[in-house]
Structure formats: C-alpha cells, structure tokens
Design a protein around this motif. Structure first.
Motif, short mmCIF file in Angstrom:
data_model
loop_
_atom_site.label_atom_id
_atom_site.label_comp_id
_atom_site.label_asym_id
_atom_site.label_seq_id
_atom_site.Cartn_x
_atom_site.Cartn_y
_atom_site.Cartn_z
N ALA A 44 -5.52 1.98 -68.55
CA ALA A 44 -6.46 1.92 -67.43
C ALA A 44 -6.68 3.33 -66.90
O ALA A 44 -5.89 3.83 -66.12
CB ALA A 44 -5.93 1.01 -66.34
N THR A 47 -13.19 4.95 -65.49
CA THR A 47 -14.27 4.24 -66.16
C THR A 47 -14.00 4.07 -67.65
O THR A 47 -14.74 3.37 -68.33
CB THR A 47 -15.60 4.99 -65.97
OG1 THR A 47 -15.45 6.33 -66.44
CG2 THR A 47 -15.99 5.02 -64.50
N SER A 49 -11.33 2.71 -68.67
CA SER A 49 -10.42 1.58 -68.75
C SER A 49 -10.85 0.62 -69.84
O SER A 49 -12.03 0.31 -70.02
CB SER A 49 -10.39 0.84 -67.40
OG SER A 49 -9.90 -0.47 -67.56
N VAL A 52 -12.67 -2.28 -68.31
CA VAL A 52 -14.02 -1.96 -67.87
C VAL A 52 -14.97 -1.96 -69.05
O VAL A 52 -16.08 -2.50 -68.99
CB VAL A 52 -14.03 -0.59 -67.15
CG1 VAL A 52 -15.46 -0.08 -66.99
CG2 VAL A 52 -13.37 -0.71 -65.79
N THR A 56 -18.14 -4.77 -69.09
CA THR A 56 -19.42 -4.18 -68.72
C THR A 56 -20.64 -4.86 -69.33
O THR A 56 -21.64 -5.09 -68.63
CB THR A 56 -19.43 -2.67 -69.05
OG1 THR A 56 -18.46 -2.01 -68.22
CG2 THR A 56 -20.81 -2.06 -68.80
N TYR A 184 -6.82 -8.80 -62.73
CA TYR A 184 -7.41 -7.57 -62.22
C TYR A 184 -8.69 -7.87 -61.47
O TYR A 184 -9.52 -8.67 -61.91
CB TYR A 184 -7.72 -6.62 -63.39
CG TYR A 184 -6.50 -6.26 -64.20
CD1 TYR A 184 -5.73 -5.13 -63.89
CD2 TYR A 184 -6.10 -7.07 -65.26
CE1 TYR A 184 -4.60 -4.83 -64.62
CE2 TYR A 184 -4.97 -6.76 -65.99
CZ TYR A 184 -4.22 -5.64 -65.66
OH TYR A 184 -3.09 -5.35 -66.38
N ILE A 186 -12.12 -6.21 -60.46
CA ILE A 186 -13.01 -5.12 -60.87
C ILE A 186 -14.21 -5.14 -59.93
O ILE A 186 -14.98 -6.09 -59.92
CB ILE A 186 -13.45 -5.28 -62.34
CG1 ILE A 186 -12.22 -5.26 -63.26
CG2 ILE A 186 -14.42 -4.17 -62.72
CD1 ILE A 186 -12.55 -5.44 -64.72
N TRP A 187 -14.34 -4.07 -59.15
CA TRP A 187 -15.41 -3.97 -58.16
C TRP A 187 -16.52 -3.05 -58.65
O TRP A 187 -16.25 -2.02 -59.28
CB TRP A 187 -14.87 -3.43 -56.84
CG TRP A 187 -13.91 -4.33 -56.13
CD1 TRP A 187 -12.55 -4.27 -56.13
CD2 TRP A 187 -14.25 -5.46 -55.30
NE1 TRP A 187 -12.02 -5.27 -55.36
CE2 TRP A 187 -13.03 -6.02 -54.84
CE3 TRP A 187 -15.45 -6.04 -54.90
CZ2 TRP A 187 -13.00 -7.13 -54.00
CZ3 TRP A 187 -15.42 -7.14 -54.07
CH2 TRP A 187 -14.20 -7.68 -53.62
N LEU A 203 -17.48 1.08 -61.91
CA LEU A 203 -16.52 -0.02 -61.78
C LEU A 203 -15.13 0.53 -61.48
O LEU A 203 -14.69 1.48 -62.11
CB LEU A 203 -16.49 -0.86 -63.06
CG LEU A 203 -17.81 -1.53 -63.47
CD1 LEU A 203 -17.62 -2.30 -64.77
CD2 LEU A 203 -18.33 -2.43 -62.38
N ARG A 204 -14.45 -0.12 -60.54
CA ARG A 204 -13.07 0.27 -60.19
C ARG A 204 -12.15 -0.92 -60.43
O ARG A 204 -12.46 -2.05 -60.02
CB ARG A 204 -12.98 0.72 -58.73
CG ARG A 204 -13.89 1.88 -58.37
CD ARG A 204 -13.72 2.28 -56.91
NE ARG A 204 -14.75 3.21 -56.47
CZ ARG A 204 -14.87 3.66 -55.22
NH1 ARG A 204 -13.97 3.28 -54.29
NH2 ARG A 204 -15.84 4.48 -54.89
N GLN A 205 -11.03 -0.66 -61.05
CA GLN A 205 -10.10 -1.71 -61.47
C GLN A 205 -8.82 -1.67 -60.64
O GLN A 205 -8.24 -0.60 -60.42
CB GLN A 205 -9.78 -1.52 -62.95
CG GLN A 205 -8.65 -2.37 -63.48
CD GLN A 205 -8.32 -2.01 -64.91
OE1 GLN A 205 -9.20 -1.69 -65.71
NE2 GLN A 205 -7.04 -2.04 -65.26
N GLY A 232 -17.90 -8.18 -57.19
CA GLY A 232 -16.66 -7.97 -57.94
C GLY A 232 -16.29 -9.20 -58.73
O GLY A 232 -16.80 -10.30 -58.48
#
Length: 269
Positions: A44, A47, A49, A52, A56, A184, A186-187, A203-205, A232
């Motif tokens: 992780a 981006t 990750s 992610v 996506t 997780y 993911i926002w 995206l943030r995990q 999210g």
C-alpha cells in the motif's frame, strides 16, 4: 441504463485479480507465509496501492444536473440551463451501477434550492447526466433513467440507488455476508472542491473494521477533509485458489441530507 463505455479491455482488471493489478509480481507461497492483510498492506503505497489499482476501473464520477419547473416553464441559474448540479462517486458491480442519493435527488443537498423553494412553488426536474472515469477529464452524457424502475433504492433509507446496467456485466464482486470484517476504506478526494468539473481525483486507502449484523447496516464515519470527498467504498480481500486475491465490495459511503458521511453496508435488502 447506459454505463461507462470502452471498458471491455478492463474486464480482466474488474475481475479483480490482484496478480494483474500488481503487474505479475506474485508469489503464492509468500502470501501463504503471511496473512493476506499483511501482504496487501506491504504494498500500500499511495496511489500505487495494489488495492487502488484493482478497484479504480470500477469507479467513476457522476455529474448530475437539475433544473426547476414552474407553470410549464423551466428555470436555470447564473445564465445556465440548469439550476444546480452534484458530483459523486459511482461504483460498478455486475449488472448494476451503485449511485449515491445526490444523483437521484441532487437538490436536497443544495442550499440555494432549499432557500428559493421554501414555499414549494418550484418542482425540481432532472436535467443532464454525465459520467467520467477517475483518470479522465472528459464527461460523457449517460441515460440513467432515474425516474424509471431501472433505478431503485439499494437500502431502506434511499441513501444509495442501484441503476440496472443491461449492457455491461463487469465490476466489483459483492460481499453481503454478516459478521466482523477486516478490510479497507478507499475514499475519493477532489484536488480542489467537489463542485469543480475539472477536478483531479485521487484515492486514499485506510485500514477499516466493521461488525455487520442484521440490525446494523449503516455506520457513521468521520473521514479527514470531508468537504473534498466525492464518496468512498469499503472493500474486503479474499484469497482464492489459483493465486488470485479477490476484492469484494462490502459497503459504499454517501452523504446524508444533514451533511454527514455514512457507510452503507451491503446486505440482502
């Protein structure tokens, strides 16, 4: 009903083989030697990750416009043919696209609409719907048929909606099992603000755990920088035979009319 086009080439990714998402660098024995969670967490990196990359292709941004109707005449705002619009994260699963309530009722979170329609003299009406991939800048018109049976609530409070997709069956698999889940969040964050059509989306995990029971299908969440969030998802990884790690969608976060973020866990509703 018309969903994102030109996604056939992403079908392999949307099947969510993390072997493909990680570019082929995969050692089943290494995964078995440690927990699946540790394996994913060790990869992780922002981006880049592994998660992610895997999710996506199943995510998109929906731009939903509406206008006001009064006595047979339509009204926009600021010399535009529409009165307001919303930008939200949509999630593709097999046979459906999950939409947030701001797509079906974008006016409910619009302070200008609430102000001008206190006497209920206007009727809000859907106008144009657009959709774009996360890594694209071009919005393409789509026909969701929001007022038909093709779009129906996905939960008892109508915070999420399922739009039937008769064209494409790609997308995230779904985990609607009950019990404790380690996964997780993911926002999706806008680089500027959530009303900027030219926004860059990242995206943030984050690690996340829920205890889903039959009477606890919604969890209020407090993400950082909430005003920059488009939506999210809560995903749970599963290790399967053949060296495949499957990522299943277990929940979708949306904003309530009061402006609070809530995670709607997927069940059999």
């Amino acid at each position: 009903m018309v969903s994102m086009t030109n996604n056939r080439r992403l079908r392999g990714m949307c099947a969510l083989s993390l072997l493909l998402a990680f570019g082929g660098f995969y050692n089943p024995q290494a995964v078995e030697a440690q927990t699946l969670r540790d394996f994913i967490q060790s990869r992780a990196v922002g981006t880049d990750s592994l998660l992610v990359k895997a999710v996506t292709p199943s995510l998109s941004i929906v731009r939903q416009q509406y206008r006001l109707l009064r006595d047979g005449e339509y009204f926009g705002k600021n010399n535009m043919p529409y009165y307001g619009e919303s930008y939200t994260l949509a999630v593709k699963i097999s046979g459906y696209t999950i939409l947030q309530n701001q797509v079906v009722t974008p006016w409910l979170n619009d302070a200008d609409y609430i102000r001008v329609n206190q006497t209920e003299k206007y009727i809000p009406v859907h106008f144009w719907s657009y959709q774009r991939a996360l890594n694209d800048s071009v919005y393409k018109p789509v026909e969701w048929e929001l007022d038909s049976h093709y779009t129906r609530p996905a939960d008892t409070d109508s915070l999420l909606y399922k739009n039937e997709d008769t064209v494409s069956d790609f997308g995230l698999s779904v985990d609607n099992s009950l019990g404790e889940k380690f996964g997780y969040m993911i926002w999706a964050y806008s680089s500027t603000n959530v009303q900027d059509s030219a926004m860059h989306v990242s995206l943030r995990q984050y690690n996340y755990r829920v205890d889903e029971s039959s009477d606890n299908s919604k969890v209020f969440v407090t993400p950082s920088e909430p005003d920059k969030i488009l939506g999210g998802i809560f995903v749970v990884p599963f290790f399967e035979s053949g060296g495949i790690i499957r990522i299943a969608l277990s929940g979708v976060a949306t904003k309530t009319v009061e402006g609070k973020w809530v995670l709607c866990l997927i069940n059999n509703e």
